[in-house]
Design a protein around this motif. Structure first.
Motif, mmCIF file in Angstrom:
data_model
loop_
_atom_site.group_PDB
_atom_site.id
_atom_site.type_symbol
_atom_site.label_atom_id
_atom_site.label_comp_id
_atom_site.label_asym_id
_atom_site.label_seq_id
_atom_site.Cartn_x
_atom_site.Cartn_y
_atom_site.Cartn_z
ATOM 1 N N ALA A 1 0.799 -1.224 0.000
ATOM 2 C CA ALA A 1 0.000 0.000 0.000
ATOM 3 C C ALA A 1 0.834 1.278 0.000
ATOM 4 O O ALA A 1 0.497 2.236 -0.669
ATOM 5 N N HIS A 2 1.926 1.307 0.750
ATOM 6 C CA HIS A 2 2.718 2.533 0.830
ATOM 7 C C HIS A 2 3.640 2.712 -0.374
ATOM 8 O O HIS A 2 4.088 3.827 -0.645
ATOM 9 N N GLY A 3 3.957 1.643 -1.061
ATOM 10 C CA GLY A 3 4.767 1.741 -2.276
ATOM 11 C C GLY A 3 6.232 2.046 -2.016
ATOM 12 O O GLY A 3 6.725 1.965 -0.897
ATOM 13 N N ASP A 4 6.932 2.390 -3.090
ATOM 14 C CA ASP A 4 8.368 2.672 -3.048
ATOM 15 C C ASP A 4 8.632 3.997 -2.344
ATOM 16 O O ASP A 4 7.786 4.886 -2.311
ATOM 17 N N ASN A 5 9.858 4.114 -1.814
ATOM 18 C CA ASN A 5 10.288 5.349 -1.171
ATOM 19 C C ASN A 5 11.493 5.890 -1.939
ATOM 20 O O ASN A 5 12.625 5.473 -1.714
ATOM 21 N N VAL B 1 -6.547 1.597 -1.574
ATOM 22 C CA VAL B 1 -5.477 0.941 -0.819
ATOM 23 C C VAL B 1 -4.505 1.991 -0.305
ATOM 24 O O VAL B 1 -4.099 1.965 0.853
ATOM 25 N N LEU B 2 -4.125 2.928 -1.157
ATOM 26 C CA LEU B 2 -3.194 3.982 -0.780
ATOM 27 C C LEU B 2 -3.733 4.802 0.384
ATOM 28 O O LEU B 2 -2.998 5.187 1.287
ATOM 29 N N LEU B 3 -5.024 5.050 0.396
ATOM 30 C CA LEU B 3 -5.656 5.827 1.464
ATOM 31 C C LEU B 3 -5.978 4.987 2.699
ATOM 32 O O LEU B 3 -6.460 5.514 3.697
ATOM 33 N N GLY B 4 -5.725 3.679 2.615
ATOM 34 C CA GLY B 4 -5.999 2.812 3.753
ATOM 35 C C GLY B 4 -7.469 2.494 3.932
ATOM 36 O O GLY B 4 -7.921 2.178 5.026
ATOM 37 N N LEU B 5 -8.241 2.563 2.860
ATOM 38 C CA LEU B 5 -9.674 2.322 2.929
ATOM 39 C C LEU B 5 -10.009 0.913 2.467
ATOM 40 O O LEU B 5 -9.330 0.364 1.597
ATOM 41 N N ASP B 6 -11.048 0.360 3.014
ATOM 42 C CA ASP B 6 -11.545 -0.934 2.568
ATOM 43 C C ASP B 6 -11.950 -0.799 1.104
ATOM 44 O O ASP B 6 -12.650 0.132 0.724
ATOM 45 N N GLU B 7 -11.502 -1.746 0.280
ATOM 46 C CA GLU B 7 -11.811 -1.682 -1.153
ATOM 47 C C GLU B 7 -13.315 -1.642 -1.421
ATOM 48 O O GLU B 7 -13.757 -1.081 -2.413
ATOM 49 N N ASP B 8 -14.096 -2.252 -0.547
ATOM 50 C CA ASP B 8 -15.533 -2.319 -0.766
ATOM 51 C C ASP B 8 -16.291 -1.208 -0.045
ATOM 52 O O ASP B 8 -17.511 -1.156 -0.102
ATOM 53 N N ALA B 9 -15.561 -0.303 0.625
ATOM 54 C CA ALA B 9 -16.225 0.764 1.374
ATOM 55 C C ALA B 9 -16.953 1.712 0.424
ATOM 56 O O ALA B 9 -16.474 2.034 -0.643
ATOM 57 N N LYS B 10 -18.108 2.120 0.838
ATOM 58 C CA LYS B 10 -18.891 3.082 0.086
ATOM 59 C C LYS B 10 -18.658 4.461 0.691
ATOM 60 O O LYS B 10 -18.514 4.609 1.901
ATOM 61 N N LYS B 11 -18.625 5.468 -0.144
ATOM 62 C CA LYS B 11 -18.459 6.829 0.342
ATOM 63 C C LYS B 11 -19.727 7.236 1.098
ATOM 64 O O LYS B 11 -20.827 7.089 0.577
#
Length: 170
Positions: free
Chosen positions: A14-18, A137-147
């Motif tokens: 999720a955090h990716g490369d640095n 994923v980048l924002l740390g949200l559940d993929e299935d979460a609804k706004k």
């Protein structure tokens, strides 16, 4: 030689490369032919062999928090969104690295590495498929979460803030 830090230089997670660490630490690691770089930060398990690098990158950040989905799946040879840990055994002429699944205690991936940099794959754990929702994923949200709908009276301001805040206690 081994270096340890919290943040990875490279990660499929999720955090990716640095890029900052790659620029500042990379030349030092390459000059001194670093054998292993151990880190966490992403909530998963990974072993990465990067082109142009002799270092083996071991990411073991899957200790207890909910694992996050992979943002990438083409690098490896191992990246899994599971809780677990890595077990390193160091000998005079080689090292053994095992990745252990916390759910059942099974070794899911294992390598040996000689001091001259030869890596042998003993148990191939493979890569989880990358998410098709990388922003969540980048924002740390559940993929299935609804706004949340701000017009819904059952949703208060705290619910909206919780939805948009990123948990950065990693």
């Amino acid at each position: 030689t081994i270096a340890c830090a919290h943040h990875p230089l490279f990660s499929n997670g999720a955090h990716g490369d640095n890029g900052v660490l790659q620029v500042h630490w990379g030349p030092i690691f390459k000059k001194h032919k670093l054998d292993f770089y151990l880190c966490g930060h992403d909530h998963d398990l990974q072993e990465l062999q990067m082109p142009g690098w002799t270092t083996t990158f071991v990411l073991a950040g899957g200790g207890g928090k909910q694992p996050t989905k992979m943002r990438r799946d083409l690098r490896g040879p191992f990246s899994k969104s599971i809780n677990g840990f890595s077990h390193l055994r160091l000998f005079a002429d080689h090292a053994i690295v095992q990745f252990i699944n916390a759910a059942d205690g099974q070794v899911v991936h294992e390598i040996t590495r000689t001091h001259d940099g030869k890596v042998n794959l003993i148990i191939k754990g493979g890569n989880d498929k990358a998410t098709n929702k990388p922003l969540k994923v980048l924002l740390g949200l559940d993929e299935d979460a609804k706004k949340p709908d701000p017009k819904n009276p059952d949703i208060d301001e705290d619910d909206l803030l919780t939805f948009f805040e990123q948990d950065d206690n990693t």
